[in-house]
Design a protein around this motif. Structure first.
Motif, mmCIF file in Angstrom:
data_model
loop_
_atom_site.group_PDB
_atom_site.id
_atom_site.type_symbol
_atom_site.label_atom_id
_atom_site.label_comp_id
_atom_site.label_asym_id
_atom_site.label_seq_id
_atom_site.Cartn_x
_atom_site.Cartn_y
_atom_site.Cartn_z
ATOM 1 N N VAL A 1 1.067 4.383 2.273
ATOM 2 C CA VAL A 1 -0.291 3.785 3.265
ATOM 3 C C VAL A 1 -0.098 2.482 4.053
ATOM 4 O O VAL A 1 0.175 1.522 3.389
ATOM 5 N N LEU A 2 -0.712 2.367 5.348
ATOM 6 C CA LEU A 2 -0.463 1.342 6.062
ATOM 7 C C LEU A 2 -1.876 0.828 6.557
ATOM 8 O O LEU A 2 -2.701 1.704 6.565
ATOM 9 N N LEU A 3 -2.239 -0.325 6.052
ATOM 10 C CA LEU A 3 -3.532 -0.796 6.177
ATOM 11 C C LEU A 3 -3.616 -1.524 7.204
ATOM 12 O O LEU A 3 -2.714 -2.503 7.720
ATOM 13 N N VAL A 4 -4.780 -1.563 8.158
ATOM 14 C CA VAL A 4 -4.859 -2.005 9.370
ATOM 15 C C VAL A 4 -6.347 -2.905 9.243
ATOM 16 O O VAL A 4 -7.215 -2.485 8.737
ATOM 17 N N SER A 5 -6.166 -4.080 9.608
ATOM 18 C CA SER A 5 -7.275 -4.912 9.387
ATOM 19 C C SER A 5 -7.468 -5.999 10.657
ATOM 20 O O SER A 5 -6.330 -6.428 11.134
ATOM 21 N N GLY A 6 -8.552 -6.229 10.968
ATOM 22 C CA GLY A 6 -8.826 -7.343 12.096
ATOM 23 C C GLY A 6 -9.094 -8.675 11.388
ATOM 24 O O GLY A 6 -9.323 -9.774 12.217
ATOM 25 N N TYR A 7 -8.982 -8.827 10.163
ATOM 26 C CA TYR A 7 -9.278 -9.933 9.417
ATOM 27 C C TYR A 7 -7.965 -10.941 9.213
ATOM 28 O O TYR A 7 -7.049 -10.219 8.856
ATOM 29 N N ALA A 8 -7.940 -12.017 9.508
ATOM 30 C CA ALA A 8 -6.764 -12.865 9.474
ATOM 31 C C ALA A 8 -6.166 -12.850 7.928
ATOM 32 O O ALA A 8 -5.047 -12.904 7.588
ATOM 33 N N ASP A 9 -7.280 -12.658 6.976
ATOM 34 C CA ASP A 9 -6.924 -12.715 5.369
ATOM 35 C C ASP A 9 -7.921 -11.653 4.964
ATOM 36 O O ASP A 9 -9.011 -11.576 5.485
ATOM 37 N N PRO B 1 1.390 -2.344 2.952
ATOM 38 C CA PRO B 1 1.601 -2.848 4.242
ATOM 39 C C PRO B 1 0.524 -3.192 4.985
ATOM 40 O O PRO B 1 -0.104 -2.515 5.203
ATOM 41 N N ARG B 2 0.732 -4.160 5.814
ATOM 42 C CA ARG B 2 -0.296 -4.387 6.800
ATOM 43 C C ARG B 2 -0.107 -4.496 8.326
ATOM 44 O O ARG B 2 1.045 -4.604 8.723
ATOM 45 N N LEU B 3 -0.755 -3.957 9.103
ATOM 46 C CA LEU B 3 -1.014 -4.149 10.560
ATOM 47 C C LEU B 3 -2.157 -4.714 10.912
ATOM 48 O O LEU B 3 -3.236 -4.357 10.938
ATOM 49 N N ASN B 4 -1.921 -5.887 11.799
ATOM 50 C CA ASN B 4 -3.182 -6.586 12.022
ATOM 51 C C ASN B 4 -3.756 -6.368 13.499
ATOM 52 O O ASN B 4 -2.809 -5.999 14.357
ATOM 53 N N LYS B 5 -4.915 -6.261 13.568
ATOM 54 C CA LYS B 5 -5.774 -5.711 14.743
ATOM 55 C C LYS B 5 -5.925 -7.043 15.702
ATOM 56 O O LYS B 5 -6.057 -8.088 15.097
ATOM 57 N N PRO B 6 -5.748 -7.180 16.900
ATOM 58 C CA PRO B 6 -5.371 -5.927 17.790
ATOM 59 C C PRO B 6 -3.891 -5.844 17.944
ATOM 60 O O PRO B 6 -3.083 -6.617 17.548
ATOM 61 N N PHE B 7 -3.395 -4.549 18.017
ATOM 62 C CA PHE B 7 -1.898 -4.222 18.092
ATOM 63 C C PHE B 7 -1.589 -3.399 19.348
ATOM 64 O O PHE B 7 -2.512 -2.741 19.828
ATOM 65 N N GLN B 8 -0.187 -3.533 19.812
ATOM 66 C CA GLN B 8 0.269 -2.418 20.696
ATOM 67 C C GLN B 8 0.997 -1.294 20.233
ATOM 68 O O GLN B 8 1.282 -1.424 18.851
ATOM 69 N N GLN B 9 1.428 -0.564 20.830
ATOM 70 C CA GLN B 9 1.878 0.692 20.251
ATOM 71 C C GLN B 9 3.422 0.341 19.882
ATOM 72 O O GLN B 9 3.766 1.020 18.916
#
Length: 201
Positions: A143-151, A161-169
């Motif tokens: 499961v990959l967690l995507v969040s726009g929050y810094a924390d 595992p985290r992926l921060n918004k915004p993100f590129q391909q």
């Protein structure tokens, strides 16, 4: 609260600024209003061909894999469609869900999923809660967690595992690769232990 209006989205704006090497400045005076300033570092724009070449080079170290079956989850339809489009452009098969509950229903109906990419802040069920539910049913499902929050908010307790918004391909592709090749099995063990205690379900 998620689903009850987004306001100014200050947490996401602050996260964007921090991740970009800038800062968010707020000035407020009674009866006069509030001014929000977003300061970002200046960059020299590369020609499109150079940017495409740089993106291709960034993807080169990733191993070649067969297409993955990925479940993308986000309550924002535009973000969901964009994430799905990027994943499909990378060659993956993508299923879409607009909520945690819908994602659980799809996961139960599908014979096989290789990865779930989920937003964190969703009404009814957060991404971390969805991850806990999914791991109870399928302990080996990444499961990959995507969040726009810094924390993440206090008490979320996520070790996903985290992926921060915004993100590129390119960043998304790297995060997918990292999520499906975890360095250790400790995460699965911890979440499975919580399931046995009945806290996740």
């Amino acid at each position: 609260e998620p689903g009850q209006g987004t306001g100014l989205g200050l947490s996401m704006a602050h996260g964007l600024a921090a991740q970009s090497g800038g800062r968010l400045i707020l000035r407020s005076k009674p009866a006069q209003g509030t001014t929000a300033e977003l300061w970002l570092p200046v960059i020299h724009q590369q020609p499109r061909t150079e940017q495409l070449k740089a993106d291709a080079e960034a993807l080169m170290p990733l191993p070649q894999r067969p297409p993955l079956t990925i479940l993308a989850v986000d309550d924002d339809p535009l973000v969901l469609a964009n994430t799905a489009a990027m994943l499909e452009d990378l060659g993956h098969i993508v299923l879409q869900a607009a909520s945690g509950q819908e994602a659980l229903a799809i996961a139960k109906a599908r014979h096989r999923l290789d990865l779930v990419v989920t937003d964190q802040a969703m009404p009814g069920m957060t991404g971390t809660q969805l991850g806990a539910h999914l791991r109870c049913e399928q302990p080996n499902l990444p499961v990959l967690l995507v969040s726009g929050y810094a924390d993440l908010p206090l008490g979320s307790g996520s070790n996903l595992p985290r992926l921060n918004k915004p993100f590129q391909q390119v960043t998304l592709a790297q995060a997918v690769e990292a999520a499906i090749t975890p360095p250790a099995s400790a995460t699965v063990t911890v979440l499975h232990a919580r399931c046995s205690e009945g806290s996740a379900l």
